[in-house]
Design an enzyme around this catalytic site. Structure first.
Site, short mmCIF file in Angstrom:
data_model
loop_
_atom_site.label_atom_id
_atom_site.label_comp_id
_atom_site.label_asym_id
_atom_site.label_seq_id
_atom_site.Cartn_x
_atom_site.Cartn_y
_atom_site.Cartn_z
N HIS A 8 0.83 -1.20 0.00
CA HIS A 8 0.00 0.00 0.00
C HIS A 8 0.88 1.26 0.00
O HIS A 8 1.53 1.56 0.99
CB HIS A 8 -0.89 -0.03 1.25
CG HIS A 8 -1.83 1.13 1.38
ND1 HIS A 8 -1.76 2.04 2.40
CD2 HIS A 8 -2.86 1.51 0.60
CE1 HIS A 8 -2.71 2.93 2.26
NE2 HIS A 8 -3.40 2.63 1.18
N GLU A 35 1.48 -0.58 -5.15
CA GLU A 35 0.40 0.34 -5.48
C GLU A 35 0.91 1.70 -5.95
O GLU A 35 1.92 2.19 -5.45
CB GLU A 35 -0.49 0.57 -4.24
CG GLU A 35 -1.77 1.29 -4.62
CD GLU A 35 -2.46 1.99 -3.47
OE1 GLU A 35 -1.82 2.32 -2.46
OE2 GLU A 35 -3.67 2.23 -3.60
N ASP A 37 -0.98 5.46 -6.51
CA ASP A 37 -2.12 6.37 -6.64
C ASP A 37 -1.73 7.37 -7.72
O ASP A 37 -0.59 7.83 -7.75
CB ASP A 37 -2.38 7.10 -5.32
CG ASP A 37 -2.94 6.16 -4.26
OD1 ASP A 37 -3.98 5.53 -4.51
OD2 ASP A 37 -2.32 6.05 -3.18
N HIS A 50 -0.83 10.33 -3.42
CA HIS A 50 -2.16 9.94 -2.93
C HIS A 50 -3.17 11.08 -2.89
O HIS A 50 -4.32 10.92 -3.27
CB HIS A 50 -2.07 9.32 -1.53
CG HIS A 50 -3.42 8.96 -0.98
ND1 HIS A 50 -4.19 9.85 -0.24
CD2 HIS A 50 -4.17 7.85 -1.13
CE1 HIS A 50 -5.33 9.27 0.07
NE2 HIS A 50 -5.35 8.06 -0.46
N GLU A 141 -4.20 3.28 -8.97
CA GLU A 141 -5.55 3.79 -8.69
C GLU A 141 -5.76 5.12 -9.39
O GLU A 141 -4.97 6.05 -9.22
CB GLU A 141 -5.76 3.98 -7.17
CG GLU A 141 -7.16 4.55 -6.89
CD GLU A 141 -7.45 4.85 -5.43
OE1 GLU A 141 -6.66 4.42 -4.55
OE2 GLU A 141 -8.45 5.52 -5.18
CA CA Z 1 -4.97 3.96 -3.13
#
Ligand code: CA
Length: 300
Positions: A8, A35, A37, A50, A141
């Site tokens: 994460h 991950e 973002d 993020h 994301e």
């Molecule tokens: Ca995220």
């Protein structure tokens, strides 16, 4: 099968989130997926970051006084990449009080880090995949696609184009594209015909997903990325995980933090047992990839 270990924001329990050192550490700790973002700058570059605004993670207030919006925040989309490159990144803190978000983690004042573009990160991960001989996948994301579109930037399309330039074009490639916005996922699937695997994120307090909704969702996405609080909500959580599986969806849970366990848990092992043995999740987002990797490696 052991669940996927999804780092994460990188190994963000140990180093400032979304910095290349945090991604290198996660890769070295054996994360299956890293991950990203994704947000945009004013000049349309994609960043791995993020928040929509820079205040909680950078020194933007000192460097660009007078550039905040009326809400006091400095938004990524109000800055060009050249300006963003001058910022220092540090451990997450409350931008107004300066208090660290996770007091036991990397010191806010230590180290020297910068914001990374999506292209830089993809090149970095592919470099590590090559030099270590172990492939870590990508888990980008799309942040706030409607908000970005209002600001003239189609983040989803740009993300897919960037992934394609780096060779990620097939469903069998190690990529999951995640988003909270169901319309955006629908657009990726139907209009843009994106072959990559898609993940619908859901948070606690949102609409209830019944069997019919989950089966509709399974026509568009491959996995449900569910808030831990939804999954750990007794029979309802069990029911959601089981119904998602019946609909043909994988279930990926976010976010496991050993320094901030959910209510009712005092040990990381008990939480991981609940996710894996009781709920049978297929993937676990964590700030501490080494700890979840160690748990998974002990599974029979
Ligand atoms: Ca995220």
């Amino acid at each position: 099968m052991a669940p996927l270990v999804i780092a994460h924001r990188g190994a963000s329990g140990y180093l400032p989130e979304h910095t290349l050192p945090a991604k290198a550490l996660a890769h070295g700790q054996g994360a299956d997926y890293l991950e990203q973002d994704v947000v945009a700058t004013r000049d349309g570059e994609l960043l791995v970051f993020h928040d929509l605004y820079l205040d909680a993670l950078t020194d933007v207030r000192e460097r660009f006084p007078g550039r905040a919006r009326p809400d006091g925040r400095h938004y990524c989309i109000d800055f060009d990449l050249a300006e963003i490159r001058t910022l220092g990144v540090r451990e997450r803190r409350n931008p107004d009080t300066g208090a660290p978000r996770f007091p036991g983690r990397f010191p806010v004042a230590a180290g020297s880090f910068g914001i990374v573009t999506l292209e830089e990160e993809l090149a970095f991960v592919q470099g590590l995949n090559r030099s270590t001989g172990r492939v870590a996948g990508l888990y980008p994301e799309i942040k706030e696609p409607a908000w970005h579109r209002q600001h003239g930037i189609d983040v989803g399309t740009r993300l897919i184009e960037t992934l394609a330039r780096f060779g990620y074009t097939r469903a069998s490639d190690p990529v999951f594209v995640q988003c909270f916005d169901a319309d955006e996922l629908q657009r990726l699937h139907t209009e843009l015909r994106v072959p990559l695997r898609l993940v619908q994120l859901v948070e606690a307090g949102g609409k209830t997903l019944d069997e019919a909704a989950l089966s509709r969702l399974a026509g568009t996405v491959d996995a449900l990325g569910a808030d831990l609080r939804l999954l750990l909500d007794g029979d309802r959580g069990q029911g959601l995980a089981a119904a998602a599986r019946r609909a043909g969806l994988q279930v990926h849970a976010w976010t496991v933090r050993s320094d901030q366990l959910p209510t009712g848990f005092t040990r990381l092992g008990a939480l991981l047992d609940a996710l894996y043995r009781d709920l049978r999740v297929d993937g676990i987002f964590t700030d501490f990839p080494d700890q979840v990797r160690a748990y998974c490696d002990r599974l029979p």
